[in-house]
Design an enzyme around this catalytic site. Structure first.
Site, mmCIF file in Angstrom:
data_model
loop_
_atom_site.group_PDB
_atom_site.id
_atom_site.type_symbol
_atom_site.label_atom_id
_atom_site.label_comp_id
_atom_site.label_asym_id
_atom_site.label_seq_id
_atom_site.Cartn_x
_atom_site.Cartn_y
_atom_site.Cartn_z
ATOM 1 C CB CYS A 1 -0.865 0.041 1.252
ATOM 2 S SG CYS A 1 -2.092 -1.250 1.300
ATOM 3 C CD GLN B 1 -9.565 -8.127 -13.224
ATOM 4 O OE1 GLN B 1 -9.005 -7.426 -12.391
ATOM 5 N NE2 GLN B 1 -9.509 -7.890 -14.505
ATOM 6 C CE1 TYR C 1 -3.877 -5.923 -25.611
ATOM 7 C CE2 TYR C 1 -5.992 -5.085 -26.370
ATOM 8 C CZ TYR C 1 -4.617 -5.095 -26.441
ATOM 9 O OH TYR C 1 -3.995 -4.271 -27.325
ATOM 10 C CD GLU D 1 -4.611 -13.261 -22.442
ATOM 11 O OE1 GLU D 1 -5.265 -12.248 -22.157
ATOM 12 O OE2 GLU D 1 -3.395 -13.375 -22.188
ATOM 13 C CG ASP E 1 -9.334 -5.333 -19.395
ATOM 14 O OD1 ASP E 1 -8.630 -4.393 -18.993
ATOM 15 O OD2 ASP E 1 -9.797 -6.201 -18.628
ATOM 16 C CB CYS F 1 -5.115 -1.106 -15.581
ATOM 17 S SG CYS F 1 -3.989 -1.767 -16.808
HETATM 18 N N1 SAH Z 1 -9.984 -8.919 -19.540
HETATM 19 C C1 SAH Z 1 -9.317 -9.792 -18.594
HETATM 20 C C2 SAH Z 1 -7.794 -9.601 -18.522
HETATM 21 C C3 SAH Z 1 -7.279 -8.213 -18.512
HETATM 22 S S1 SAH Z 1 -5.570 -8.075 -18.114
HETATM 23 C C4 SAH Z 1 -9.933 -9.665 -17.230
HETATM 24 O O1 SAH Z 1 -10.665 -8.715 -16.957
HETATM 25 O O2 SAH Z 1 -9.708 -10.537 -16.403
HETATM 26 C C5 SAH Z 1 -4.824 -7.862 -19.701
HETATM 27 C C6 SAH Z 1 -4.631 -9.170 -20.438
HETATM 28 O O3 SAH Z 1 -4.032 -8.870 -21.700
HETATM 29 C C7 SAH Z 1 -3.730 -10.176 -19.773
HETATM 30 O O4 SAH Z 1 -4.417 -11.394 -19.676
HETATM 31 C C8 SAH Z 1 -2.527 -10.291 -20.736
HETATM 32 O O5 SAH Z 1 -1.983 -11.581 -20.778
HETATM 33 C C9 SAH Z 1 -3.144 -9.922 -22.041
HETATM 34 N N2 SAH Z 1 -2.259 -9.383 -23.103
HETATM 35 C C10 SAH Z 1 -1.139 -8.652 -22.956
HETATM 36 N N3 SAH Z 1 -0.686 -8.241 -24.154
HETATM 37 C C11 SAH Z 1 -1.527 -8.749 -25.097
HETATM 38 C C12 SAH Z 1 -1.598 -8.654 -26.514
HETATM 39 N N4 SAH Z 1 -0.694 -7.981 -27.197
HETATM 40 N N5 SAH Z 1 -2.622 -9.271 -27.132
HETATM 41 C C13 SAH Z 1 -3.551 -9.961 -26.444
HETATM 42 N N6 SAH Z 1 -3.524 -10.082 -25.088
HETATM 43 C C14 SAH Z 1 -2.539 -9.492 -24.415
#
Ligand code: SAH
Length: 464
Positions: A86, A288, A317, A338, A387, A414
């Site tokens: 934190c 998450q 993603y 992904e 995402d 994020c």
């Molecule tokens: N939408 C999901 C994960 C989000 S985190 C959720 O809410 O749980 C971002 C994700 O993007 C991760 O799983 C990571 O492995 C993936 N990632 C990273 N770079 C990427 C790329 N170039 N293409 C596709 N996925 C990717």
């Protein structure tokens, strides 16, 4: 000749903290020279000692708080100022939220280049911003014969010994106490990062907040754990215990987990729910960490997607398919992309587990898979959800999104800075920013999650 910095190392000065950086560090100026000060808060007047001085900015150590910030509060956790976890526990929670909201608004305006035409909703914080994490990774070390289990100090690998943490699931306290006694009583050897000897490296715990199921995984530098039946016996007394396993990591690395899982008691996974969707979580899967706020975030994403049941959605993603499966119930078809193959395996398994048949998943980089499928198969989307990790989306992906002309783009981010940058790109190519909702997924840290809705300027025409 090298120009001197305003301050020299070890020189002291008094400054007012005017802002805060991404990692919660205070930022102030001394004669126009910017100083970053750990543990100083916006609103504090502090005496600091210069530590590292570059030409235009420097790092200083907090020596004394001369006039505390009106937002300064006593952290709940005794180790908050040393722990690397934190960074904002000493900042009033409402002020944390206000600053995160401001950061999002600034990035949209400054980097996104949009100042009107959208609704910026108030950030959604947590009612009780403590004990929210469902996953913990405790390093285990031994120094001068003393066992330490806890958390890394900020920016280092020295372990602060503690049984409790105000943001982890509370049951971790019982788990750590139990494992600590076992390690001490059975004199189990502990991993040493320098010599690469010793057995126990980390303790990973996961708790299903909806199901109450608990998973323990001991990361070891070896093949097996001596006297494991004793550990199993005491851990299974904890209500909710559902899975105990070992993770084998014999590599000389900072990466916590190895590839191999060895079950000790029951299956090496637990289940949990986000909304109605059930997930199987293994020690290696991504999930998450704040389930309460994740649900809030996904519900917003779903609302912004505005699905009626006949849409084709691409979820880029997609991780283990969390958002895809959340959307699938209200769409005709969802495609997830992904980069991590194991996550896609989990996504497929999770679809099966929930009897979801209208979701399909692809392994690969979003910026490669989408352009390729668009070029070769002329794929179509009504809604695209992205995402991405902190670095945001590649231009080649954004470019394909623009060409595909979905009616809506839902961007879950994020990092507000890369969100702003990508909004600018899409904004200048026909996508209007409509709605922005920040959600506090990580109270007491500087991070903020945001979901935005962008609509194609001719969405009404495209609807026909
Ligand atoms: N939408 C999901 C994960 C989000 S985190 C959720 O809410 O749980 C971002 C994700 O993007 C991760 O799983 C990571 O492995 C993936 N990632 C990273 N770079 C990427 C790329 N170039 N293409 C596709 N996925 C990717």
């Amino acid at each position: 000749m090298k120009e001197d910095a305003v301050l020299k190392k070890n020189e002291e000065c008094i400054i007012h903290i005017e802002d805060m950086g991404n990692d919660g560090e205070g930022i102030g100026k001394y004669q126009g020279y910017t100083l970053f000060v750990k543990n100083a808060l916006v609103g504090d007047t502090v005496r600091v000692r210069a530590m590292k001085c570059k030409k235009s900015y420097g790092y200083a150590r907090l020596m004394e708080i001369i006039e505390p910030s009106p937002y300064r509060v006593e952290p709940r956790c005794g180790i908050a100022s040393r722990c690397g976890g934190c960074t904002l526990q000493h900042l009033d929670y409402n002020e944390q939220l206000r600053r995160k909201q401001k950061k999002v608004a600034d990035c949209i305006e400054r980097l996104g280049g949009v100042t009107e035409g959208y609704t910026l909703y108030p950030i959604i914080g947590m009612e009780t911003p403590y004990y929210y994490r469902n996953k913990a990774q405790f390093p285990v070390r031994k120094k001068d014969g003393k066992l330490s289990i806890g958390f890394y100090a900020g920016g280092s690998h020295s372990v602060i010994d503690t049984d409790n943490c105000s943001i982890q699931a509370k049951v971790n306290e019982d788990i750590i106490r139990c494992i600590r006694s076992f390690l001490e009583e059975e004199n189990i050897s502990i991993y040493d990062e320098e010599t690469h000897e010793g057995l126990v490296r980390h303790i990973l715990t996961r708790v299903g907040f909806v199901t109450g199921e608990i998973m323990i995984c001991l990361v070891i530098n070896g093949k097996d754990l001596p006297h494991k039946e004793k550990l199993i016996k005491s851990l299974t007394d904890i209500p909710g215990m559902a899975s105990i396993s070992l993770n084998i990591n014999k590599e000389k690395t900072n990466v916590i987990l190895g590839d191999k899982i060895k079950p000790l008691w029951r299956e090496p996974y637990i289940t949990d729910y986000i909304g109605e969707v059930k997930f199987r979580i293994s020690p290696l899967s991504f999930y998450q960490v704040n389930p309460v706020q994740t649900r809030v975030l996904y519900e917003k994403a779903l609302e912004f997607a505005g699905l009626k049941g006949d849409e084709t959605v691409w979820d880029l993603y997609c991780g283990i398919g969390t958002i895809s499966l959340f959307l699938a119930a209200q769409a005709k078809k969802v495609y997830g992309v992904e980069i991590i193959p194991q996550a896609i395996e989990d996504a497929k398994e999770n679809a099966r587990l929930n009897g979801i048949e209208n979701a399909e998943f692809f392994v690969g980089a979003a910026e490669e898979v989408l352009p390729e499928k668009y070029r070769e198969e002329k794929i179509y989307a009504d809604v695209i959800v992205v995402d991405p990790p902190r670095k945001g989306c590649e231009e080649s992906l954004l470019d394909t999104i623009v060409r595909m002309e979905p009616k809506r783009v839902v961007y879950v981010s994020c990092d507000p800075a890369t969100l702003g940058r990508d909004i600018r790109y899409l904004g200048s190519r026909g996508y209007e920013l409509k709605k922005i909702q920040a959600v506090d997924q990580f109270p007491h840290t500087g991070h903020v999650e945001t979901v935005v809705l962008l609509s194609h300027k001719d969405a009404d025409v495209l609807l026909v």
